[in-house]
Structure formats: structure tokens, C-alpha cells
Write a protein that holds these residues in place. Structure first.
Motif, short mmCIF file in Angstrom:
data_model
loop_
_atom_site.label_atom_id
_atom_site.label_comp_id
_atom_site.label_asym_id
_atom_site.label_seq_id
_atom_site.Cartn_x
_atom_site.Cartn_y
_atom_site.Cartn_z
N ASP A 108 4.95 4.12 7.27
CA ASP A 108 4.06 5.29 7.28
C ASP A 108 2.66 4.85 6.85
O ASP A 108 2.14 5.30 5.84
CB ASP A 108 4.62 6.36 6.32
N PRO A 109 2.04 3.92 7.61
CA PRO A 109 0.73 3.41 7.21
C PRO A 109 -0.38 4.44 7.38
O PRO A 109 -0.22 5.39 8.16
CB PRO A 109 0.52 2.22 8.15
N PRO A 110 -1.49 4.28 6.65
CA PRO A 110 -2.61 5.21 6.78
C PRO A 110 -3.24 5.11 8.17
O PRO A 110 -2.98 4.17 8.91
CB PRO A 110 -3.59 4.75 5.70
N ALA A 111 -4.09 6.06 8.50
CA ALA A 111 -4.75 6.09 9.81
C ALA A 111 -5.88 5.07 9.88
O ALA A 111 -7.03 5.40 10.12
CB ALA A 111 -5.27 7.50 10.09
N ASP A 112 -5.54 3.83 9.64
CA ASP A 112 -6.50 2.72 9.68
C ASP A 112 -5.88 1.69 10.62
O ASP A 112 -4.80 1.18 10.36
CB ASP A 112 -6.66 2.18 8.25
N ARG A 113 -6.56 1.41 11.73
CA ARG A 113 -5.97 0.57 12.77
C ARG A 113 -5.51 -0.78 12.26
O ARG A 113 -4.42 -1.25 12.58
CB ARG A 113 -6.97 0.40 13.93
N LYS A 117 -4.60 -1.66 9.23
CA LYS A 117 -3.41 -1.53 8.38
C LYS A 117 -2.18 -1.17 9.20
O LYS A 117 -1.08 -1.61 8.91
CB LYS A 117 -3.67 -0.51 7.27
N GLN A 118 -2.38 -0.37 10.25
CA GLN A 118 -1.26 -0.01 11.13
C GLN A 118 -0.76 -1.24 11.87
O GLN A 118 0.44 -1.46 11.98
CB GLN A 118 -1.68 1.08 12.11
N GLU A 119 -1.69 -2.05 12.38
CA GLU A 119 -1.31 -3.26 13.11
C GLU A 119 -0.61 -4.26 12.21
O GLU A 119 0.38 -4.88 12.60
CB GLU A 119 -2.54 -3.90 13.78
N PHE A 120 -1.12 -4.41 10.99
CA PHE A 120 -0.49 -5.35 10.04
C PHE A 120 0.91 -4.85 9.68
O PHE A 120 1.85 -5.64 9.60
CB PHE A 120 -1.36 -5.53 8.79
N SER A 121 1.05 -3.55 9.47
CA SER A 121 2.36 -2.96 9.15
C SER A 121 3.35 -3.24 10.27
O SER A 121 4.50 -3.62 10.02
CB SER A 121 2.25 -1.44 8.95
N ARG A 122 2.90 -3.08 11.51
CA ARG A 122 3.76 -3.33 12.67
C ARG A 122 4.18 -4.80 12.69
O ARG A 122 5.32 -5.13 12.97
CB ARG A 122 3.00 -2.98 13.97
N ARG A 123 3.24 -5.69 12.34
CA ARG A 123 3.53 -7.13 12.30
C ARG A 123 4.62 -7.44 11.27
O ARG A 123 5.52 -8.23 11.54
CB ARG A 123 2.25 -7.87 11.90
N VAL A 124 4.52 -6.83 10.09
CA VAL A 124 5.51 -7.04 9.03
C VAL A 124 6.91 -6.68 9.54
O VAL A 124 7.87 -7.42 9.34
CB VAL A 124 5.17 -6.22 7.76
#
Length: 108
Positions: free
Chosen positions: A55-60, A62-69
Motif C-alpha cells: 500500500d505505497p503512497p502516491a509517489d511513483r 516509491k510505488q515502483e520500488f515497492s513493486r520491485r521488492v
């Protein structure tokens, strides 16, 4: 040397990753890290943020890094400074401290 305020990002999830069963949760690691770094670098500004990978914040970024993890099945929490991974699963304070020193921080 002018130093910029570093943002330390702790990516994790409520659920402990399967390989990290006996380790503290991502949230506990984040809280421990914040307290430890405030002791190491008193009166020096830095920002430490916790990011839930599901549930990452609306920051591209951070969203991309979260997806990578998630996609790369990294052991979380994953600690990143300036987009560089400095800790995974059971992050080492020493590694994070030496990374911060590269940004001009001075430890006590």
C-alpha cells in the motif's frame, strides 16, 4: 560541504516475510532504526519514512520500488537511501551509518 537532508526509506509489510520469521517486523525495525539513528546523529536533520510495499503512497518512485521488492522477492524490510539498497531483511546499523556518512553526517 553543504549537506542535504537524507531520506531513509524503510520498505516493508505487516506480514513478516517467510524467510524472516524470527526477525522483528518491518515496523519494529523502522522504529528501532529511527531511534538508533537519532542517537547516532543527534541534532542532524534526516528523514526516515516507512513505506508499506502492498500500500505505497502516491509517489511513483516509491510505488515502483515497492513493486520491485515484491517482484524480486527481496527480504524485507528493505532499507534504501537515495535509491540505493543499504539493508535487506535484517539491516545492519553499521552499514546504514557508513552510508549516511557519505552524505556528510557525523556520528557521535
Amino acid at each position: 560541504m553543504g549537506k542535504t537532508e537524507v531520506e531513509i526509506q524503510v520498505y516493508g509489510a505487516e506480514q513478516i516475510c517467510a524467510s524472516c520469521v524470527n526477525l522483528p517486523s518491518s515496523k519494529e525495525t523502522y522504529e528501532w532504526l529511527e531511534a538508533a539513528l537519532k542517537r547516532k546523529f543527534p541534532d542532524q536533520l534526516f528523514k526516515i519514512v516507512y513505506i508499506d510495499i502492498f500500500d505505497p503512497p502516491a509517489d511513483r518512485e516509491k510505488q515502483e520500488f515497492s513493486r520491485r521488492v515484491i517482484e524480486e522477492e527481496m527480504f524485507y524490510p528493505v532499507v534504501a537511501i537515495g535509491g540505493e539498497i543499504v539493508g535487506e531483511g535484517n539491516p545492519k546499523l553499521k552499514t546504514i551509518v557508513s552510508e549516511m556518512k557519505k552524505f556528510g553526517y557525523k556520528s557521535e
